[in-house]
Design an enzyme around this catalytic site. Structure first.
Site, PDB file in Angstrom:
ATOM      1  N   ASP A 298      -7.955 -29.304  -0.143  1.00 55.28           N
ATOM      2  CA  ASP A 298      -6.981 -29.009  -1.205  1.00 55.28           C
ATOM      3  C   ASP A 298      -6.555 -27.542  -1.222  1.00 55.28           C
ATOM      4  O   ASP A 298      -7.272 -26.671  -0.761  1.00 55.28           O
ATOM      5  CB  ASP A 298      -7.575 -29.368  -2.566  1.00 55.28           C
ATOM      6  N   GLU A 299      -5.349 -27.322  -1.739  1.00 57.15           N
ATOM      7  CA  GLU A 299      -4.844 -25.982  -2.074  1.00 57.15           C
ATOM      8  C   GLU A 299      -4.947 -24.997  -0.919  1.00 57.15           C
ATOM      9  O   GLU A 299      -5.517 -23.919  -1.056  1.00 57.15           O
ATOM     10  CB  GLU A 299      -5.583 -25.471  -3.310  1.00 57.15           C
TER      11      GLU A 299
END
Ligand code: IFG
Length: 550
Positions: free
Chosen positions: A366-367
């Site tokens: 993620d991210e």
């Protein structure tokens, strides 16, 4: 003589009422508004009809029967299959649950065939179509029969039995005289979960939680029939699992946490304890090592893992250069074009797979702000191969849909539409939309704990949604299940965690378990109100949502 401790709140409400009548106390303080009188345990309405159940999650089908209830008495025995094994362990677990509050013995005997009258009988069998966690519960005045194809189904059925008894069953000491008797209304429950994966995540990286606190988290999952514990074991602020081949990950990476506290980490023995405690409750542990971003703690321990990218502003109270105690996200990343990175991932996954009996390892994803789309896809595909080589299936946050996913890889939906990229590849999805399932979201702007970047999430928001229709274009077959993540940037102990978990966790547990036809908000808000005395007896902190008439 065991004294029954009157809950403080009752005392307070009694005193308040007394004062209101006798105007006790010299200075005439403004009349305190008496607390809503809680229904004392002694007079909690005993369940008259099974159909009046206040079960959460609501079972697939409940049929009340006429006739007297089944009563727990000094001669009640628990009968488990002669073959012993896990079914016997479930019987023993139930005896341990029932003995303290009732003061009854509940001898457990292993025998097949007809059981004596007045017994609680656990049997393997029934419709295999009900799956590993389905069960049927038949209650008459002289017997309780719990039948399930698998021991997990017996354990889920025991949680139903537990909830069919008055909340006082959760008390630690025999509350003789309260209630007069322990009865379970007659009838039949046939039940099974809608989704196979029903989980909750504890982020032990932002703030470290002790093994005992993780047990308390698992206890809530067990009570509400959840079956997966996702542990977010690494992030920018902390690395929480001992890896022999890279020892500084834990000793340095685990030496702090958000806010600069001492942090901590699980030894392999600690992790084995958590796995065992969860397995005893038929809960699978899914460990997460988040890569390539959210990796500052690992890079602080082994700087060769990072490219020469700017490190964050030094944290004022970080014990070591490079460690980070703030809560910004997305700025760190492993160096995707160094071979040492993949040796690191391989060593970590190898050791983690060896200590994880469950089928999944979560690799985050993620991210990621510092890699191009192509670099990210190549990185994820390589990590996915490493996980497969160690015999596990990879789970990743929804962004992994941008990579070529192997059959069996699962995407966890959290905030965008990239889950559709995964669905189009035929991947199964675990739904944890931040606007419904992120338990670190504040209930309302007035909630002190938690964040609010996605939404304010009151109880009804966590309940009133459907994991399949949440995104158009999804089918029942696309969705493996749901998960309730508790991120802990603002949460540093289990009591604060419980405040954010409860009562939204049981709401999400019902979303994951109960068929849509048996689900509705008005019913849930009425049923969950009856669970608060149970939580108070268990010492579980909770948010008394104004959406419920507690
Ligand atoms: N998003 C981050 C988490 C955490 C969260 C807090 C995901 C997948 C915001 N990533 O959710 O690390 O910071 O609500």
């Amino acid at each position: 003589m065991l004294h029954y401790r009157v809950p403080t709140a009752q005392l307070v409400s009694a005193l308040t009422l007394a004062c209101a009548i006798t105007a006790c106390g010299a200075a005439r303080a403004p009349e305190p508004t008496p607390l809503p009188a809680r229904v004392p345990l002694e007079s909690a309405p005993a369940l008259t009809m099974l159909g009046a159940h206040r079960l959460v999650p609501a079972p697939a089908s409940v049929t009340s029967a006429e006739g007297p209830p089944f009563a727990l008495t000094a001669t009640t025995t628990i009968v488990v299959p002669a073959s012993g094994g896990e079914a016997s362990r479930v019987g023993a677990w139930m005896a341990t649950l029932l003995r303290p509050a009732t003061g009854l013995l509940f001898p457990v005997s292993a025998a097949d065939g007809a059981a004596p009258a007045g017994a609680i009988v656990l049997r393997r069998g029934g419709e295999a179509s009900r799956g590993a966690e389905g069960y049927e519960l038949t209650i008459t005045s002289d017997s309780v029969r719990l039948v399930a194809a698998e021991p997990a189904g017996l354990f889920r059925g025991v949680q139903t039995l537990r909830q069919l008894l008055p909340a006082a069953i959760e008390s630690e000491q025999s509350v003789a005289g309260v209630p007069k008797e322990w009865t379970i209304p007659a009838g039949r429950i046939v039940d099974r979960p809608r989704f196979a994966y029903r989980g909750a995540m504890l982020d032990v990286a932002r703030h470290f939680f002790t093994v005992k606190e993780v047990y308390q988290f698992v206890d809530l999952l067990a009570l509400y029939k959840l079956n997966t514990l996702h542990l977010h074991l690494s992030d920018d602020q902390g690395w929480r699992i001992e890896i022999d081949s890279w020892p500084r990950l834990a000793t340095i990476g685990g030496s702090t946490q958000v806010g600069g506290g001492p942090g901590g980490y699980y030894t392999k023995a600690d992790y084995a304890e958590i796995v065992r405690y969860a397995a005893d409750r038929f809960i699978t542990v899914v460990p997460e090592i988040d890569v390539p971003a959210h990796t500052n703690a690992a890079i602080a321990a082994y700087p060769e893992l990072g490219c020469s990218r700017p490190v964050p502003v030094p944290s004022p109270n970080a014990p070591m250069p490079g460690l980070y105690t703030g809560i910004r996200v997305g700025w760190s990343a492993l160096c995707h074009d160094k071979e040492v990175t993949y040796k690191f991932v391989d060593d970590v996954v190898r050791e983690l797979a060896a200590m994880t009996p469950g089928p999944f390892i979560h690799m985050g994803g993620d991210e990621v702000e510092v890699l191009t789309r192509e670099q990210y896809a190549a990185f994820i595909e390589r990590v996915q191969d490493i996980v497969a080589r160690h015999g596990k299936r990879m789970i990743g946050w929804e962004e992994i849909g941008r990579a070529k996913m192997r059959p069996g890889t699962i995407a966890q939906m959290w905030h965008a539409d990239t889950l559709l990229l995964a669905a189009r590849q035929g991947a199964k999805l675990v739904m944890s939309p931040a606007t419904k399932a992120y338990l670190d979201m504040k209930y309302t702007p007035a909630t002190e704990l938690g964040l609010a970047w996605a939404a304010h999430v009151e109880l009804q928001a966590s309940y009133d949604w459907d994991p399949v229709t949440f995104f158009k274009g999804l089918t029942e077959n696309d969705v493996l299940g749901i998960e309730a993540p508790l991120w802990t940037e603002t949460v540093s102990n289990i009591s604060a965690a419980q405040f954010l978990l409860m009562p939204r966790l049981p709401a999400l547990a019902e979303v994951g378990w109960t068929p849509t036809s048996a689900r509705n908000w008005e019913s849930f808000r009425t049923r969950i109100a009856a669970h608060a005395p149970r939580w108070r007896l268990l010492g579980v902190n909770y948010y008394p949502s104004p959406q419920v008439a507690w």
